[in-house]
Write a protein that holds these residues in place. Structure first.
Motif, PDB file in Angstrom:
ATOM      1  N   THR A 173       0.855  -1.183   0.000  1.00 55.36           N
ATOM      2  CA  THR A 173       0.000   0.000   0.000  1.00 55.36           C
ATOM      3  C   THR A 173       0.889   1.230   0.000  1.00 55.36           C
ATOM      4  OG1 THR A 173      -1.771  -1.110   1.232  1.00 55.36           O
ATOM      5  CG2 THR A 173      -1.776   1.289   1.235  1.00 55.36           C
ATOM      6  N   ASN A 223       1.105   5.272   0.462  1.00 55.74           N
ATOM      7  CA  ASN A 223       0.447   6.458   1.016  1.00 55.74           C
ATOM      8  C   ASN A 223       1.372   7.651   0.803  1.00 55.74           C
ATOM      9  OD1 ASN A 223      -2.109   5.531   2.517  1.00 55.74           O
ATOM     10  ND2 ASN A 223      -0.549   4.110   3.275  1.00 55.74           N
ATOM     11  N   LYS A 234      -3.803  14.155   0.240  1.00 48.56           N
ATOM     12  CA  LYS A 234      -3.274  12.872   0.715  1.00 48.56           C
ATOM     13  C   LYS A 234      -3.889  11.772  -0.134  1.00 48.56           C
ATOM     14  CE  LYS A 234      -2.467  14.322   5.476  1.00 48.56           C
ATOM     15  NZ  LYS A 234      -1.002  14.351   5.279  1.00 48.56           N
ATOM     16  N   SER A 255      -3.774   7.427  -1.464  1.00 45.46           N
ATOM     17  CA  SER A 255      -3.436   6.051  -1.114  1.00 45.46           C
ATOM     18  C   SER A 255      -3.647   5.186  -2.349  1.00 45.46           C
ATOM     19  CB  SER A 255      -4.323   5.557   0.037  1.00 45.46           C
ATOM     20  OG  SER A 255      -3.982   4.239   0.407  1.00 45.46           O
TER      21      SER A 255
END
Length: 235
Positions: free
Chosen positions: A176, A178, A194, A196
């Motif tokens: 993942t 981020n 932000k 992801s």
């Protein structure tokens, strides 16, 4: 606790022994408990062989030994040996997944704040990168360094390794991503958003333990949507 058995034998009839082991593998399909087996030949003695067999535990190894097919094959194997084979039983107390550790270190390195550290101990000079977002494959360490710098220039990156599978010279990692969009990326000015993203990467390692080839799959469309790049298309 993982259990390993070393079978040490001498034979001038290895081809017959090899066919015998193929027979055992076929006869015990679905019943054997061994998870990995390696046979090595002594470089200084062509009649000297060592088989290393791995089991999930000692108890599983005993289950394997108690199979009727194992007992029959063992007696036939002894007959092919020049002398009685010896067995060494080992409880594994340390198991280093070297390639897996190197792959993890790559993700940690990409997320390092400040200047990107050297990549010489991670990548082979002739590294070959396959990324569906690039029209052409990336070739060479300098090229992959520029690719990494592009991503780092656009985002403060943190990778989380979710899963990892190691098989021979390949390591598959599900990760993942981020980050915060801090700089220009793919023609988009910094948004401060932000984001992801999930993806997976398969790395192939060379004999020197460096990453020689990589295949990437990730949700690029989802990333661009989070950056607002698709907003104009939806109106």
């Amino acid at each position: 606790m993982t259990f390993v058995q070393l079978i040490d034998c001498k034979t001038s009839r290895f081809d017959e022994m090899d066919r015998l082991m193929d027979t055992w593998v076929e006869q015990t399909r679905g019943k054997r408990t061994a998870t990995h087996a390696v046979v090595g030949k002594d470089r200084s003695d062509a009649s000297h062989f060592i088989e290393i067999v791995e089991f999930p535990s000692y108890e599983e190894a005993m289950r394997n030994s108690n199979l009727p097919e194992t007992d029959k094959i063992f007696r036939e194997l002894v007959a092919l040996c020049d002398e009685m084979p010896t067995f060494t039983d080992l409880d594994v107390v340390r198991d280093e997944k070297m390639y897996g550790a190197t792959a993890r270190r790559f993700y940690e390195t990409v997320g390092t704040r400040g200047e990107l550290p050297p990549l010489d101990d991670l990548f082979a000079e002739n590294y070959h990168d396959h990324d569906p977002s690039n029209e052409q494959d990336v070739m060479g360490m300098d090229a992959i360094r520029r690719e990494i710098e592009m991503w780092r220039g656009g985002f403060d990156i943190t990778f989380t390794v979710e899963d990892q599978v190691c098989e021979d010279d390949r390591v598959c990692t599900r990760w993942t991503f981020n980050g915060t969009h801090k700089g220009e990326f793919m023609g988009l000015a910094a948004t401060g958003r932000k984001v992801s993203m999930t993806g997976s990467t398969v790395f192939r390692f060379n004999e020197g333990g460096r990453i020689a080839e990589g295949w990437w799959q990730y949700d690029r469309l989802g990333l661009m949507a989070q950056l607002g790049a698709l907003d104009a298309l939806e109106t």
